[in-house]
Design a protein around this motif. Structure first.
Motif, short mmCIF file in Angstrom:
data_model
loop_
_atom_site.label_atom_id
_atom_site.label_comp_id
_atom_site.label_asym_id
_atom_site.label_seq_id
_atom_site.Cartn_x
_atom_site.Cartn_y
_atom_site.Cartn_z
N ASP A 63 -0.60 -3.42 -17.87
CA ASP A 63 -1.20 -2.80 -16.59
C ASP A 63 -2.91 -4.14 -16.01
OD1 ASP A 63 -0.73 -0.39 -17.56
OD2 ASP A 63 -1.84 0.16 -18.34
N MET A 64 -2.87 -5.03 -17.02
CA MET A 64 -3.62 -6.18 -16.26
C MET A 64 -2.70 -7.01 -16.14
SD MET A 64 -5.81 -8.84 -18.47
CE MET A 64 -4.85 -9.55 -19.26
N PHE A 65 -1.85 -7.45 -16.35
CA PHE A 65 -0.83 -8.04 -15.42
C PHE A 65 -0.08 -7.50 -14.23
CE2 PHE A 65 3.64 -10.11 -14.08
CZ PHE A 65 3.65 -11.24 -14.59
N ILE A 66 0.11 -6.40 -14.27
CA ILE A 66 0.54 -5.62 -12.69
C ILE A 66 -1.13 -6.08 -11.60
CG2 ILE A 66 0.36 -3.94 -11.20
CD1 ILE A 66 2.52 -2.65 -13.62
N THR A 67 -2.32 -5.92 -11.94
CA THR A 67 -2.89 -5.85 -11.33
C THR A 67 -3.02 -7.56 -11.10
OG1 THR A 67 -4.16 -4.49 -12.37
CG2 THR A 67 -5.22 -5.80 -11.35
N TYR A 68 -2.72 -8.63 -11.73
CA TYR A 68 -3.00 -9.69 -11.19
C TYR A 68 -1.50 -9.75 -10.54
CZ TYR A 68 -1.13 -14.86 -13.07
OH TYR A 68 -0.45 -15.66 -12.25
N LYS A 69 -1.07 -9.84 -10.88
CA LYS A 69 0.22 -9.39 -8.91
C LYS A 69 -0.03 -9.28 -7.67
CE LYS A 69 2.97 -12.36 -11.21
NZ LYS A 69 3.69 -13.91 -10.85
N ALA A 73 0.06 -11.08 -4.62
CA ALA A 73 0.78 -10.20 -3.31
C ALA A 73 0.22 -10.28 -2.19
CB ALA A 73 1.62 -8.95 -3.38
N ASP A 74 -1.17 -9.77 -2.01
CA ASP A 74 -2.70 -9.43 -1.66
C ASP A 74 -2.39 -11.01 -0.66
OD1 ASP A 74 -3.34 -7.98 -0.05
OD2 ASP A 74 -5.72 -8.63 -1.42
N ALA A 75 -2.76 -12.15 -1.54
CA ALA A 75 -2.65 -13.85 -1.12
C ALA A 75 -1.49 -14.16 -0.28
CB ALA A 75 -3.27 -14.74 -2.01
N GLU A 76 -0.39 -13.84 -0.38
CA GLU A 76 0.84 -14.53 0.15
C GLU A 76 0.53 -13.50 1.02
OE1 GLU A 76 2.87 -15.31 -3.68
OE2 GLU A 76 4.05 -13.27 -3.10
N ALA A 77 0.23 -12.56 1.66
CA ALA A 77 0.65 -11.47 2.54
C ALA A 77 -0.44 -12.50 4.04
CB ALA A 77 0.57 -9.62 1.93
N ALA A 78 -1.80 -12.78 2.77
CA ALA A 78 -2.38 -13.22 4.18
C ALA A 78 -2.66 -14.67 4.07
CB ALA A 78 -4.21 -13.14 3.27
N GLN A 616 -17.66 -3.52 -8.14
CA GLN A 616 -17.75 -2.65 -7.86
C GLN A 616 -16.67 -2.83 -6.55
OE1 GLN A 616 -18.63 0.81 -8.06
NE2 GLN A 616 -16.94 0.67 -6.56
N LEU A 617 -16.60 -4.26 -5.75
CA LEU A 617 -16.12 -4.89 -4.92
C LEU A 617 -14.69 -4.54 -5.43
CD1 LEU A 617 -18.28 -7.59 -2.98
CD2 LEU A 617 -17.26 -5.53 -1.98
N GLU A 618 -14.46 -5.47 -6.47
CA GLU A 618 -13.42 -5.52 -7.48
C GLU A 618 -12.30 -4.11 -7.88
OE1 GLU A 618 -10.74 -8.14 -10.53
OE2 GLU A 618 -12.87 -7.63 -10.16
N GLN A 619 -13.22 -3.47 -7.80
CA GLN A 619 -12.47 -1.69 -8.11
C GLN A 619 -11.67 -1.34 -6.73
OE1 GLN A 619 -15.51 0.75 -10.12
NE2 GLN A 619 -16.30 -0.43 -12.10
N ASN A 620 -12.86 -1.33 -6.37
CA ASN A 620 -12.35 -0.81 -4.50
C ASN A 620 -11.11 -1.39 -4.25
OD1 ASN A 620 -14.06 0.77 -4.69
ND2 ASN A 620 -15.58 -0.71 -3.56
N TRP A 621 -11.04 -3.16 -4.43
CA TRP A 621 -9.67 -3.68 -3.41
C TRP A 621 -9.09 -3.93 -4.56
CZ3 TRP A 621 -9.52 -9.77 -5.75
CH2 TRP A 621 -7.53 -9.78 -5.08
N THR A 623 -7.89 -0.16 -6.49
CA THR A 623 -7.39 0.86 -5.71
C THR A 623 -6.44 0.40 -4.40
OG1 THR A 623 -9.32 1.62 -6.77
CG2 THR A 623 -8.05 2.53 -5.07
N ASP A 624 -7.04 0.41 -3.81
CA ASP A 624 -6.09 -0.32 -1.49
C ASP A 624 -4.68 -1.15 -2.35
OD1 ASP A 624 -8.63 1.16 -0.54
OD2 ASP A 624 -9.65 -0.80 0.11
N LEU A 625 -4.64 -1.77 -3.55
CA LEU A 625 -3.87 -2.60 -3.71
C LEU A 625 -3.26 -2.05 -4.41
CD1 LEU A 625 -5.23 -6.62 -5.46
CD2 LEU A 625 -4.18 -5.89 -3.26
N HIS A 626 -2.82 -1.12 -5.62
CA HIS A 626 -1.61 0.03 -5.75
C HIS A 626 -1.82 1.04 -4.90
CE1 HIS A 626 -1.94 -0.77 -9.73
NE2 HIS A 626 -3.45 -0.90 -10.25
N LYS A 627 -2.21 1.19 -3.92
CA LYS A 627 -1.66 2.10 -2.31
C LYS A 627 -1.19 1.16 -1.82
CE LYS A 627 -6.22 5.29 -2.61
NZ LYS A 627 -7.47 4.87 -2.49
#
Length: 646
Positions: A63-69, A73-78, A616-621, A623-627
């Motif tokens: 679970d932690m590894f997926i969040t890390y990846k 992925a978001d950094a690469e997309a940016a 809180q920012l990280e939790q929201n982020w 959540t958005d990443l999984h979507k």
């Protein structure tokens, strides 16, 4: 299709270093379409658990590894992996990580063992030296001259006479070319190599890669190392003195010898007072421990002939007259004891490059990195036909002639010329030598870059380290953008978060909120109070305004603290006694302050609020990443890992 070799300068080193795993490394998951091999996950899982007091379960780490990846992925997309700053930092790490792989460890160890083996024996040598020269013509003439001198000696000429007559060594009039016994690491490596590899009684070829001149060496004798001696001496200098002055020095050393040996005077005290060697005189004549080859021959012979405590008769050397006292004999150090010193010495001379050169030769053989003779001849023809070197090199710079290749990937003459600057093209007198050297260097550089680009395919540890570092850079940058930097800039968001969670940030006791103004004297403090009373000054300009008016005699501190937390604040806000001043700030007073029962704004509890807001920012982020990004797990490989890690 014809293969075309693209230099690593063109192909992103980031992609090269982060090479994909081999086919026999199954995919554990895909994150936003990018495969993650089992080996990468296993490497990080084991590393993480080794650093934890309580190891994580495989499911928790997945679970932690997926969040890390997902964050990567978001950094690469940016596009963070395409920036110049990223490439510079990542390339620097890859180069540093690859450096040990670009040294042949066997060569490095061989050089250490060679140096230690040579320390076990000493060679006695004579030498003749000629200067290198300033121009190519002078260099060639001096080398040829020394070769002729060598031939003359081989045909019967006296070595010492030839040394006195021709050698440029400044000491030749004293030593007639004889250097006595030498030890390893005393002289440049090419000189040492010739001395230790030339048989006794023979003369070396001309040594032309030592930095101080051209040399020939005759090996006079060889003997085992005698260990080391620890000695001290008293010196009376005679060099460059008249005979009368030398005679006077001899009388002085004789008197000192008699004082020590007949009257029992303290050797160290006499050395400190009368020795002309001012360096050792400060240490009562102590020279420390030394082995064969560290001192001039006459001194060395006398020192090694002594027994501990014994004092030599006056000894004449090229420096003057000595008396020597042996303090102790010491054995030769073991390899482990001298290894650091040997490695340090190797790092400072030509040997430092030998492991890299050997590794480069191995890589060239492995990757079939070779010059193409036909292509080089074609380039030579173009250069020969050019009116000037600059014109000829200009023509070569636009040529598609293949001059080298690596694993069948071609290197063109035009690529080589990208490394030859305009100033070199316009000033070189020899266009062919310039191109030939550039082509050789370019092939070497490209071989190293080719190795770096493929090392991850052959070395999983290297690949995993590189991937970890690459993802770490991206993770930091994207986290900074979405959490840390955002929380610092989003003041309205932080304030709204504080207001929504105000009850969480209550105090158990009131606190003073305001400013404390410090002054260097009572009069400055009084003047500052009057200035503030007479002028309307905003809190945001308070410090600047007071500093402008009173210079470095005023200091302003914004504070928020409760009773008992600070003695000065207790005095200002809570009626406490004035504490003793510390330093230059002897007077202080409160300004625009008041005691408040509970926090009024986020700034009153900035640290705690900022930390919670970032969470809180990280939790929201997340959540958005999984979507936002799709994750697909290979259940079969996950089950295998669970069984293997039970």
């Amino acid at each position: 299709m014809k293969k075309v070799f693209l230099p690593v300068a063109v192909v992103s080193l980031a992609l090269a270093c982060a090479a994909a795993a081999k086919n026999d490394d199954p995919v554990l998951m895909t994150v936003n379409g990018k495969s993650v091999p089992v080996s990468e996950f296993q490497y990080l899982f084991e590393k993480n658990n080794a650093q934890q007091e309580t190891p994580q379960s495989l499911d928790e780490y997945i679970d932690m590894f997926i969040t890390y990846k997902l964050k990567v992925a978001d950094a690469e997309a940016a596009g963070l992996d395409t920036t110049a700053a990223f490439h510079k930092e990542f390339k620097g790490y890859c180069d540093e990580l690859a450096a040990p792989y670009l040294r042949d460890s066997l060569t490095a160890e061989r050089l250490v063992n060679e140096a230690y083996d040579r320390m076990k024996r000493r060679v006695s040598i004579s030498q003749i030296m000629l200067p290198i020269g300033n121009t190519s013509e002078e260099k060639a003439a001096n080398r040829a001259r020394l070769d002729s001198i060598r031939t003359a000696i081989l045909n019967g000429a006296d070595f010492s006479e030839m040394a006195v007559k021709y050698s440029s060594d400044r000491n030749v009039k004293y030593n007639k070319g004889y250097y006595g016994y030498i030890a390893p690491n005393m002289y440049p490596y090419p000189f040492e190599e010739a001395a230790y590899s030339t048989p006794v009684g023979e003369i070396s070829p001309v040594i032309d890669d030592a930095p101080y001149g051209y040399h020939i060496i005759r090996v006079e004798a060889e003997k085992p190392d005698e260990g080391r001696v620890h000695a001290r001496h008293i010196l009376k200098l005679t060099r460059n003195m008249s005979q009368e002055e030398q005679d006077k020095k001899k009388q002085q050393i004789d008197s000192l010898y008699n004082l020590v040996t007949i009257e029992g005077a303290d050797f160290g005290e006499l050395a400190e007072k009368f020795s002309d060697d001012t360096g050792s005189a400060k240490r009562q004549g102590d020279l420390g421990a030394f082995g064969i080859g560290r001192m001039v021959p006459e001194f060395e012979q006398a020192a090694f002939a002594l027994q501990p405590g014994e004092v030599s008769k006056p000894v004449k050397t090229s420096y003057g007259w000595h008396i020597i006292q042996l303090i102790e004999r010491l054995p030769m150090e073991t390899l482990d004891e001298v290894r650091p010193a040997i490695q340090s010495m190797i790092s400072r001379d030509q040997r430092s490059r030998m492991p890299e050169i050997e590794k480069l030769n191995q890589l060239k053989k492995k990757y079939h990195a070779v010059m193409v003779p036909d292509g080089m001849e074609k380039v030579k023809s173009i250069i020969s036909a050019g009116a000037t070197p600059a014109e000829a090199l200009g023509q070569v710079a636009s040529s598609d002639i293949v001059v080298a290749s690596i694993n069948g990937n071609n290197i063109k003459a035009s690529e080589v010329m990208t490394t030859v600057g305009e100033s070199t093209r316009n000033t070189t007198p020899d266009a062919w030598s310039t191109f030939e050297d550039a082509a050789s260097n370019y092939l070497s550089d490209q071989t190293v870059d080719y190795f770096k680009a493929h090392i991850g395919d052959e070395n999983p540890t290297f690949r995993n380290l590189v991937n970890e570092y690459r993802d770490g850079i991206l993770l930091f940058e994207i986290s900074n953008r979405n959490i840390w930097d955002k929380s610092n800039k989003d003041k309205d968001g932080v304030e709204a978060f504080f207001n929504a969670n105000r009850a969480k940030y209550s105090w158990s006791a009131p606190k003073y909120k305001g400013y404390v103004i410090f002054a260097t004297s009572d009069s400055i403090a009084t003047a500052a109070k009057k200035f503030l009373a007479d002028n309307t000054i905003g809190n945001d300009t308070l410090s600047v305004t007071l500093r402008k008016e009173f210079g470095r005699n005023i200091k302003v501190e914004k504070v928020i603290a409760g009773q008992g937390e600070n003695a000065i604040l207790d005095n200002v806000a809570f009626g406490g006694e004035k504490p003793e001043p510390v330093g230059r700030w002897i007077e202080w007073f409160g300004y625009n302050g008041r005691v408040i029962p509970q926090p009024e704004e986020a700034a009153d509890v900035r640290g705690a609020v900022t930390e919670d807001y970032q969470k809180q920012l990280e939790q929201n982020w997340v959540t958005d990443l999984h979507k936002k990004y799709k994750v697909k797990l290979n259940k079969k490989e996950v089950d295998k890992l669970k069984k293997a890690n039970k």
